[in-house]
Write a protein that holds these residues in place. Structure first.
Motif, PDB file in Angstrom:
ATOM      1  N   GLY A 116      52.918  24.954  37.334  1.00 53.69           N
ATOM      2  CA  GLY A 116      53.984  25.907  37.644  1.00 53.69           C
ATOM      3  C   GLY A 116      54.883  26.140  36.449  1.00 53.69           C
ATOM      4  O   GLY A 116      54.593  25.723  35.319  1.00 53.69           O
ATOM      5  N   TYR A 150      66.873  31.095  33.484  1.00 51.99           N
ATOM      6  CA  TYR A 150      66.309  30.134  34.445  1.00 51.99           C
ATOM      7  C   TYR A 150      64.922  29.742  33.953  1.00 51.99           C
ATOM      8  O   TYR A 150      64.057  30.592  33.734  1.00 51.99           O
ATOM      9  N   GLY A 152      63.408  26.634  35.310  1.00 56.13           N
ATOM     10  CA  GLY A 152      62.914  25.567  36.174  1.00 56.13           C
ATOM     11  C   GLY A 152      63.896  24.411  36.215  1.00 56.13           C
ATOM     12  O   GLY A 152      64.956  24.451  35.559  1.00 56.13           O
ATOM     13  N   GLU A 223      63.739  34.379  28.544  1.00 54.75           N
ATOM     14  CA  GLU A 223      62.946  35.291  29.366  1.00 54.75           C
ATOM     15  C   GLU A 223      63.131  36.703  28.799  1.00 54.75           C
ATOM     16  O   GLU A 223      64.272  37.111  28.516  1.00 54.75           O
ATOM     17  N   VAL A 258      57.311  33.646  32.971  1.00 55.94           N
ATOM     18  CA  VAL A 258      56.962  33.182  34.318  1.00 55.94           C
ATOM     19  C   VAL A 258      57.147  34.308  35.337  1.00 55.94           C
ATOM     20  O   VAL A 258      56.357  34.437  36.272  1.00 55.94           O
ATOM     21  N   ILE A 259      58.159  35.150  35.153  1.00 55.49           N
ATOM     22  CA  ILE A 259      58.313  36.320  36.025  1.00 55.49           C
ATOM     23  C   ILE A 259      57.745  37.572  35.366  1.00 55.49           C
ATOM     24  O   ILE A 259      57.069  38.371  36.007  1.00 55.49           O
TER      25      ILE A 259
HETATM   26  C1  LIG Z   1      61.517  32.485  34.179  1.00 55.48           C
HETATM   27  C2  LIG Z   1      61.196  31.251  34.966  1.00 55.48           C
HETATM   28  N1  LIG Z   1      60.820  30.148  34.333  1.00 55.48           N
HETATM   29  C3  LIG Z   1      60.514  29.027  34.998  1.00 55.48           C
HETATM   30  C4  LIG Z   1      60.588  28.969  36.363  1.00 55.48           C
HETATM   31  C5  LIG Z   1      60.282  27.704  37.090  1.00 55.48           C
HETATM   32  O1  LIG Z   1      59.089  27.801  37.778  1.00 55.48           O
HETATM   33  P1  LIG Z   1      58.719  26.760  38.935  1.00 55.48           P
HETATM   34  O2  LIG Z   1      59.647  27.009  40.068  1.00 55.48           O
HETATM   35  O3  LIG Z   1      57.276  27.095  39.217  1.00 55.48           O
HETATM   36  O4  LIG Z   1      58.869  25.393  38.362  1.00 55.48           O
HETATM   37  C6  LIG Z   1      60.973  30.109  37.077  1.00 55.48           C
HETATM   38  C7  LIG Z   1      61.070  30.093  38.544  1.00 55.48           C
HETATM   39  O5  LIG Z   1      61.591  30.993  39.175  1.00 55.48           O
HETATM   40  C8  LIG Z   1      61.307  31.270  36.368  1.00 55.48           C
HETATM   41  O6  LIG Z   1      61.707  32.382  36.989  1.00 55.48           O
END
Ligand SMILES: Cc1ncc(COP(=O)(O)O)c(C=O)c1O
Length: 448
Positions: A116, A150, A152, A223, A258-259
């Protein structure tokens, strides 16, 4: 509809479960989801809701995709699990690496898989430190990230995350993590004489590197569009200047996709909007559309070649790294993303959503900003538009808007008084138009 079936289930749930971001009080009256089709979720009472955030920004293909279900079941039937520690691999992991090398930034061709996003943040922090140690710069260990970022909530990822609500009950944070201001076009105030707001915001990175000492900084983590922090889209000149600063001071640029990865913003990966290539990427969520927990990192050719030449193993590992079922679903999902042109669909539907929201709410006195990129957008509510004065948090405007949208059949999330939207990329135009109506009606219901 009366909430009977659901409230009985929530009582049973509360007896034994602790949820993410949990307190009993925030969970009473909660939802129990039992089904879904396309861009809709169905609760235990049988009521249908538009999935306004694609689950947690991940389920871009929507519910009920046979090709994803079949790819997972076929792999489970053939071989449920095998290690991917050095010395072992599996067919779908190999195929996934090849597909990712084709669609990620041209300089990113080597991948490590996780379960994740948070694990991917940790993996990149360790990768950056490992790289600098191999390069003979062992003191380059610090991580710079941004307010409202964000990444994690593992202990290291939480320390990089720049939303302070996540910190207090888990302090102390990991040392060596620094936060610079977000570029937040709606609020960021550039100093007098700055070339532009975006350049000034990017120069915050240079300031931090100089204050800490460039020989101590391993990486800058960002991000392309800040998601959970409230869909903050940077200025067009922000990331090009960030790239220059990272090059000048020998700091690795890490793009947290991640997004934004796999089409969400209208391009396959987020920094493509500004013609910037990162040194490291991290991804999760939409790579499997949420059908299986899988994430990962991708490293630049330069980092890969330093690893290859070093003779020193990357002593980092997860049991479920390159899980065959996750990789099989990810391969099938990448086929869907390409065959159905998810980036193109996100661009077109995102424009429809943003234009619709602007038409419906652009003149509302409490709507400060409506912003977005591709199929992720947000409405920022303020008390006074002319001064950008925010509402007193105690008034709970954001949560009230959220409750009104729920009452009208849409499920999403707020960050304070920012209502966030990122529906599945398969959402129909008709449903996009319904989303606009729901947000408009809910705004009027709460704010007049
Ligand atoms: C940009 C970003 N990075 C990392 C994460 C963390 O991912 P996870 O909840 O799978 O650990 C998220 C979760 O929303 C996220 O939006």
């Amino acid at each position: 509809m009366p909430n009977n079936a659901e409230s009985a289930l929530i009582e049973r749930d509360l007896a034994h479960l602790i949820h993410p971001l949990h307190h009993r009080a925030t969970h009473t009256g909660g939802k129990v989801w039992v089904g879904g089709d396309g861009a809709f979720l169905v609760d235990a009472n049988g009521d249908r809701y538009i999935d306004g955030l694609s689950g947690l920004w991940n389920n871009t293909a929507g519910n009920g995709r046979r090709e994803l279900v079949e790819a997972g079941s076929k792999q489970l039937a053939e071989m449920a699990y095998a290690s991917s520690y050095a010395g072992s691999s599996n067919l779908k992991a190999i195929e996934l690496g090849e597909k990712l090398a084709r669609i990620t930034y041209p300089n990113i061709n080597r991948f490590f898989f996780t379960s994740g996003g948070g694990e991917s943040t940790d993996s990149n922090i360790k990768m950056a430190r490992y790289y600098w140690k191999l390069k003979g710069k062992p003191d380059k260990t610090k991580v710079i990230s941004r307010v409202w970022g964000y990444h994690g909530v593992t202990l290291a990822a939480m320390s990089a995350t720049g939303i302070d609500a996540y910190w207090p009950m888990f302090e102390p944070r990991v040392p060596g993590f620094i936060h610079i201001p977000t570029p937040y076009p709606y609020f960021y105030e550039a100093p007098a004489g700055a070339a532009s707001q975006g350049i000034a915001a990017a120069n915050e990175l240079e300031k931090a590197i100089l204050a800490e000492g460039q020989d101590t900084i391993a990486m800058f983590l960002a991000e392309p569009v800040q998601g959970a922090g409230g869909v903050i889209v940077p200025q067009d000149d922000y990331f090009p200047r960030i790239r220059e600063i990272c090059d000048q001071y020998d700091v690795l640029l890490v793009s947290d996709e991640v997004i934004t990865g796999f089409g969400r913003t209208g391009t396959m990966f987020g920094l493509e909007h500004w013609g910037v290539q990162p040194d490291l990427i991290q991804f999760a969520k939409a790579i499997t559309s949420g059908y299986f927990p899988l994430g990962g990192i991708g490293v630049s050719d330069e980092i890969a070649s330093v690893m290859d030449d070093s003779g020193k193993p990357f002593m980092h590992a997860y049991t479920y790294s390159a899980h065959p079922t996750g990789c099989a679903i990810a391969c099938a999902m990448l086929d869907v993303i390409e065959a159905e042109d998810f980036p193109g669909q996100a661009a077109a539907k995102g424009k429809r959503l943003l234009d619709g929201l602007k038409d419906a709410l652009g003149g509302h006195p409490n709507v400060g900003e409506i912003r977005g990129l591709g199929l992720m957008c947000a409405v920022e509510y303020v008390e006074d538009r002319s001064t950008k004065t925010v509402f007193d948090a105690a008034r709970g405007i954001g949560p009230k808007i959220n409750a009104e949208t729920m009452a009208r059949g849409m499920f999403s999330r707020v960050r304070g008084d920012v209502y966030c939207l990122a529906p599945p990329i398969v959402t129909t135009d008709e449903t996009i138009d319904r989303i606009v109506e729901i947000v408009a009606e809910s705004t009027v219901a709460v704010l007049g």
